[in-house]
Design a protein around this motif. Structure first.
Motif, PDB file in Angstrom:
ATOM      1  N   THR A 120       0.843  -1.190   0.000  1.00  0.00           N
ATOM      2  CA  THR A 120       0.000   0.000   0.000  1.00  0.00           C
ATOM      3  C   THR A 120       0.879   1.240   0.000  1.00  0.00           C
ATOM      4  O   THR A 120       1.852   1.320   0.747  1.00  0.00           O
ATOM      5  CB  THR A 120      -0.927   0.000   1.229  1.00  0.00           C
ATOM      6  N   ILE A 121       0.526   2.202  -0.843  1.00  0.00           N
ATOM      7  CA  ILE A 121       1.238   3.476  -0.909  1.00  0.00           C
ATOM      8  C   ILE A 121       0.363   4.523  -0.238  1.00  0.00           C
ATOM      9  O   ILE A 121      -0.819   4.673  -0.579  1.00  0.00           O
ATOM     10  CB  ILE A 121       1.540   3.863  -2.370  1.00  0.00           C
ATOM     11  N   THR A 122       0.936   5.224   0.728  1.00  0.00           N
ATOM     12  CA  THR A 122       0.189   6.254   1.453  1.00  0.00           C
ATOM     13  C   THR A 122      -0.416   7.243   0.467  1.00  0.00           C
ATOM     14  O   THR A 122       0.258   7.708  -0.449  1.00  0.00           O
ATOM     15  CB  THR A 122       1.127   6.994   2.437  1.00  0.00           C
TER      16      THR A 122
ATOM     17  N   ASP B  64      -2.866   6.531  -1.679  1.00  0.00           N
ATOM     18  CA  ASP B  64      -3.623   5.839  -2.726  1.00  0.00           C
ATOM     19  C   ASP B  64      -5.063   5.625  -2.260  1.00  0.00           C
ATOM     20  O   ASP B  64      -5.311   5.428  -1.065  1.00  0.00           O
ATOM     21  CB  ASP B  64      -3.004   4.479  -3.059  1.00  0.00           C
TER      22      ASP B  64
ATOM     23  N   ASN C  45      -6.018   0.117  -0.797  1.00  0.00           N
ATOM     24  CA  ASN C  45      -4.862  -0.604  -0.267  1.00  0.00           C
ATOM     25  C   ASN C  45      -4.471  -1.691  -1.251  1.00  0.00           C
ATOM     26  O   ASN C  45      -5.308  -2.172  -2.025  1.00  0.00           O
ATOM     27  CB  ASN C  45      -5.195  -1.221   1.087  1.00  0.00           C
ATOM     28  N   THR C  46      -3.202  -2.120  -1.184  1.00  0.00           N
ATOM     29  CA  THR C  46      -2.699  -3.118  -2.133  1.00  0.00           C
ATOM     30  C   THR C  46      -1.846  -4.163  -1.432  1.00  0.00           C
ATOM     31  O   THR C  46      -0.960  -3.825  -0.636  1.00  0.00           O
ATOM     32  CB  THR C  46      -1.845  -2.449  -3.225  1.00  0.00           C
TER      33      THR C  46
ATOM     34  N   SER D 212      -6.308  -5.455  -4.708  1.00  0.00           N
ATOM     35  CA  SER D 212      -6.651  -4.133  -4.176  1.00  0.00           C
ATOM     36  C   SER D 212      -7.946  -4.241  -3.373  1.00  0.00           C
ATOM     37  O   SER D 212      -8.831  -5.033  -3.702  1.00  0.00           O
ATOM     38  CB  SER D 212      -6.781  -3.105  -5.300  1.00  0.00           C
TER      39      SER D 212
END
Length: 153
Positions: free
Chosen positions: A32-34, A36, A39-40, A95
């Motif tokens: 997960t990239i803050t 986005d 979540n991933t 995702s």
């Protein structure tokens, strides 16, 4: 009149065959990239068979919850067939919405992934956020991309 024998698909190539679950080491990591919107989690499929094999399509993905499995829906991205060299990896993404509701949501307790065209699943610990937002709507908010659709993160 005699019918010709049924056509069989051409072999994948010398030394190449479909990747089987037993050929793969399957791991998952939170990517997960803050900032986005979703979540991933990225799942890695590493070929440990000692020979090249082919892999194409969508993996089956179920998130384990106290209420039973929650199946991911396919993202709709195009599928690409690839040769997975011995010792090399490919990846796919999962995702899911962040639980920013302030409530406990739906707790995720594990991940069950089945490689494309296989029936043998692999059960993994869930590396992502601990819950999904609770929802009254039908359908899964979880999406899975095709094999090869995610990088190393």
């Amino acid at each position: 009149m005699r019918r010709p024998p049924p056509r069989r698909p051409a072999p994948a190539g010398p030394g190449r065959r479909q990747c089987r679950t037993a050929d793969l080491t399957v791991t998952a990591a939170d990517r997960t990239i803050t900032g986005d919107p979703a979540n991933t989690v990225v799942v890695e499929l590493k070929n440990r068979s000692g020979r090249d094999c082919t892999l194409s399509g969508y993996a089956g993905v179920d998130l384990q919850t106290p209420s039973g499995p929650l199946s991911a829906k396919r993202s709709g991205e195009p599928v690409v067939s690839a040769v997975l060299k011995s010792g090399k990896s490919t990846y796919f993404g999962i995702s899911y919405p962040a639980n920013n509701t302030g409530g406990s949501g739906l707790r995720i307790t594990g991940l069950v992934a089945t490689p494309p065209d296989e029936t043998q699943p692999v059960t993994l610990p869930w590396p992502g956020a601990g819950s999904l937002p609770a929802s009254d709507t039908d359908g899964s908010p979880v999406k899975v991309g095709p094999v090869g659709s995610a990088g190393q993160g």
